[in-house]
Scaffold this active site. Structure first.
Site, PDB file in Angstrom:
ATOM      1  N   ASN A 118      -2.125  -4.863  -0.243  1.00  0.00           N
ATOM      2  CA  ASN A 118      -3.321  -4.203   0.290  1.00  0.00           C
ATOM      3  C   ASN A 118      -3.849  -3.256  -0.783  1.00  0.00           C
ATOM      4  O   ASN A 118      -3.284  -2.200  -1.013  1.00  0.00           O
ATOM      5  CB  ASN A 118      -2.927  -3.432   1.564  1.00  0.00           C
ATOM      6  CG  ASN A 118      -4.061  -2.567   2.084  1.00  0.00           C
ATOM      7  OD1 ASN A 118      -5.217  -2.734   1.705  1.00  0.00           O
ATOM      8  ND2 ASN A 118      -3.726  -1.622   2.962  1.00  0.00           N
TER       9      ASN A 118
ATOM     10  N   LYS B   1      -6.517  -1.532  -0.870  1.00  0.00           N
ATOM     11  CA  LYS B   1      -7.310  -0.377  -0.385  1.00  0.00           C
ATOM     12  C   LYS B   1      -8.573  -0.245  -1.252  1.00  0.00           C
ATOM     13  O   LYS B   1      -9.089  -1.255  -1.721  1.00  0.00           O
ATOM     14  CB  LYS B   1      -6.454   0.889  -0.380  1.00  0.00           C
ATOM     15  CG  LYS B   1      -5.106   0.654   0.313  1.00  0.00           C
ATOM     16  CD  LYS B   1      -4.333   1.897   0.570  1.00  0.00           C
ATOM     17  CE  LYS B   1      -3.028   1.522   1.269  1.00  0.00           C
ATOM     18  NZ  LYS B   1      -2.240   2.680   1.662  1.00  0.00           N
TER      19      LYS B   1
ATOM     20  N   HIS C  27      -5.175  -0.793  10.296  1.00  0.00           N
ATOM     21  CA  HIS C  27      -4.428  -0.004   9.311  1.00  0.00           C
ATOM     22  C   HIS C  27      -4.545   1.480   9.673  1.00  0.00           C
ATOM     23  O   HIS C  27      -5.590   1.931  10.136  1.00  0.00           O
ATOM     24  CB  HIS C  27      -4.967  -0.270   7.904  1.00  0.00           C
ATOM     25  CG  HIS C  27      -4.097   0.319   6.845  1.00  0.00           C
ATOM     26  ND1 HIS C  27      -4.148   1.658   6.524  1.00  0.00           N
ATOM     27  CD2 HIS C  27      -3.116  -0.224   6.087  1.00  0.00           C
ATOM     28  CE1 HIS C  27      -3.234   1.895   5.588  1.00  0.00           C
ATOM     29  NE2 HIS C  27      -2.594   0.779   5.318  1.00  0.00           N
TER      30      HIS C  27
ATOM     31  N   GLU D  86      -5.070   4.021   8.015  1.00  0.00           N
ATOM     32  CA  GLU D  86      -6.201   4.735   7.402  1.00  0.00           C
ATOM     33  C   GLU D  86      -7.488   4.456   8.174  1.00  0.00           C
ATOM     34  O   GLU D  86      -8.351   5.328   8.289  1.00  0.00           O
ATOM     35  CB  GLU D  86      -6.322   4.341   5.918  1.00  0.00           C
ATOM     36  CG  GLU D  86      -5.202   4.973   5.099  1.00  0.00           C
ATOM     37  CD  GLU D  86      -4.733   4.162   3.907  1.00  0.00           C
ATOM     38  OE1 GLU D  86      -5.481   3.276   3.437  1.00  0.00           O
ATOM     39  OE2 GLU D  86      -3.606   4.414   3.439  1.00  0.00           O
TER      40      GLU D  86
ATOM     41  N   GLU E 245       4.000  -0.061  10.006  1.00  0.00           N
ATOM     42  CA  GLU E 245       3.854   0.881   8.893  1.00  0.00           C
ATOM     43  C   GLU E 245       3.940   2.306   9.418  1.00  0.00           C
ATOM     44  O   GLU E 245       2.937   2.849   9.908  1.00  0.00           O
ATOM     45  CB  GLU E 245       2.499   0.685   8.212  1.00  0.00           C
ATOM     46  CG  GLU E 245       2.280  -0.707   7.657  1.00  0.00           C
ATOM     47  CD  GLU E 245       1.212  -0.712   6.575  1.00  0.00           C
ATOM     48  OE1 GLU E 245       1.533  -1.094   5.464  1.00  0.00           O
ATOM     49  OE2 GLU E 245       0.077  -0.299   6.853  1.00  0.00           O
TER      50      GLU E 245
ATOM     51  N   GLY F 232       2.154   5.697   1.171  1.00  0.00           N
ATOM     52  CA  GLY F 232       1.667   6.395  -0.015  1.00  0.00           C
ATOM     53  C   GLY F 232       2.400   7.699  -0.301  1.00  0.00           C
ATOM     54  O   GLY F 232       1.971   8.496  -1.128  1.00  0.00           O
TER      55      GLY F 232
ATOM     56  N   SER G 203       5.447   2.578   1.249  1.00  0.00           N
ATOM     57  CA  SER G 203       6.198   2.861   0.020  1.00  0.00           C
ATOM     58  C   SER G 203       7.247   1.801  -0.331  1.00  0.00           C
ATOM     59  O   SER G 203       8.330   2.133  -0.813  1.00  0.00           O
ATOM     60  CB  SER G 203       6.841   4.251   0.094  1.00  0.00           C
ATOM     61  OG  SER G 203       5.844   5.246   0.212  1.00  0.00           O
TER      62      SER G 203
END
Ligand code: PGA
Length: 249
Positions: free
Chosen positions: A9, A11, A94, A96, A166, A172, A212
């Protein structure tokens, strides 16, 4: 046998020139036959990536799409548009998108429906915040995300669903869930699907871990019984580290 999948991904990273540089390197690589490899570049690079990878066993995936098929939604992208440039799979939900773009389970359920109506495959992301885990509310939260986002689907729809667990606190941050934490949650997700559908359906769904994942922790995580691969952010931006993760099964 469930598919083993590694999906990158990207992003909001990589312009056209950077995408091309990545693809030149990627196309020199040998891919293991037992792993489905996917990359999700930005919308603007989907078409180029799809054309470039035509002869290669790498699937091109979109990072998001709108829930309507068309209409007055300035700046949005439809399922049909994605398919027309070679993206038959889309990441939805996701964390985000949930956190920064206010996508709740109700909107995500609509997006899932639209993607499936358009014969796309969905990588549906779920995951708890650190607060939820501290309060020991993480299993309940995951259950709610599954119920509200996916459990309206018919049995047959599950053939086109991939789940990505996730934990938000691991995305991240350099902090990964331990292999045991990942396995515990993946097993719970599979059990919850079995309870609401059937064991046959639950056993066929690929459940990816994300947060991660790096070359040095991928094999331990992928070795867990209910972990079928990974959704990789940062480490998918570099061909060498992405390939190491792909070769970690
Ligand atoms: P990360 O991102 O690997 O950089 O933690 C994972 C993701 O957000 O899908």
């Amino acid at each position: 046998m469930r598919n083993k999948i590694v999906a990158g991904n990207w992003k909001m990273n990589n312009d056209l020139a950077e995408t091309e540089m990545f693809l030149v390197e990627l196309k020199k690589q040998l891919f293991p036959e037992n792993v489905v490899v996917m990359i999700a570049p930005s919308f603007t690079n989907l078409n180029h990536t799809f054309r470039s990878l035509r002869e290669h066993p790498v699937m091109v995936v979109a990072q998001n799409m709108h829930q309507s098929n068309d209409g007055a939604f300035t700046g949005e992208i439809s399922a049909k548009m994605l398919k027309s440039v070679g993206a038959n799979t889309v990441i939805l939900g996701h964390s985000e998108r949930r956190a920064f773009f206010m996508e709740d389970n109700a909107i995500l359920a609509e997006k899932v429906n639209t993607a499936l109506e358009n014969e796309m495959t969905v990588i549906f992301c779920i995951g708890e915040e650190l607060e939820d885990r501290k309060k020991e509310n993480h299993f309940q939260l995951i259950k709610t995300q599954l119920h509200e986002g996916l459990f309206h689907l018919s049995d047959s729809a599950w053939e086109n669903i991939i789940i990505a667990y996730e934990p938000v606190w691991a995305i991240g941050t350099g902090e990964t869930a331990s292999p045991q934490q990942a396995q515990e949650m993946h097993q719970f997700i599979r059990k919850t699907i079995a309870e609401n559908y059937s064991k046959t359906i639950a056993d066929k769904v690929s459940i990816l871990y994300g947060g991660s994942v790096k070359p040095d922790n991928a094999s331990e995580i992928f070795a867990q019984e209910d972990v079928d691969g990974g959704l990789i952010g940062g480490a998918s931006l570099n061909v060498e580290s992405f390939m190491k993760i792909i070769n970690s099964f």
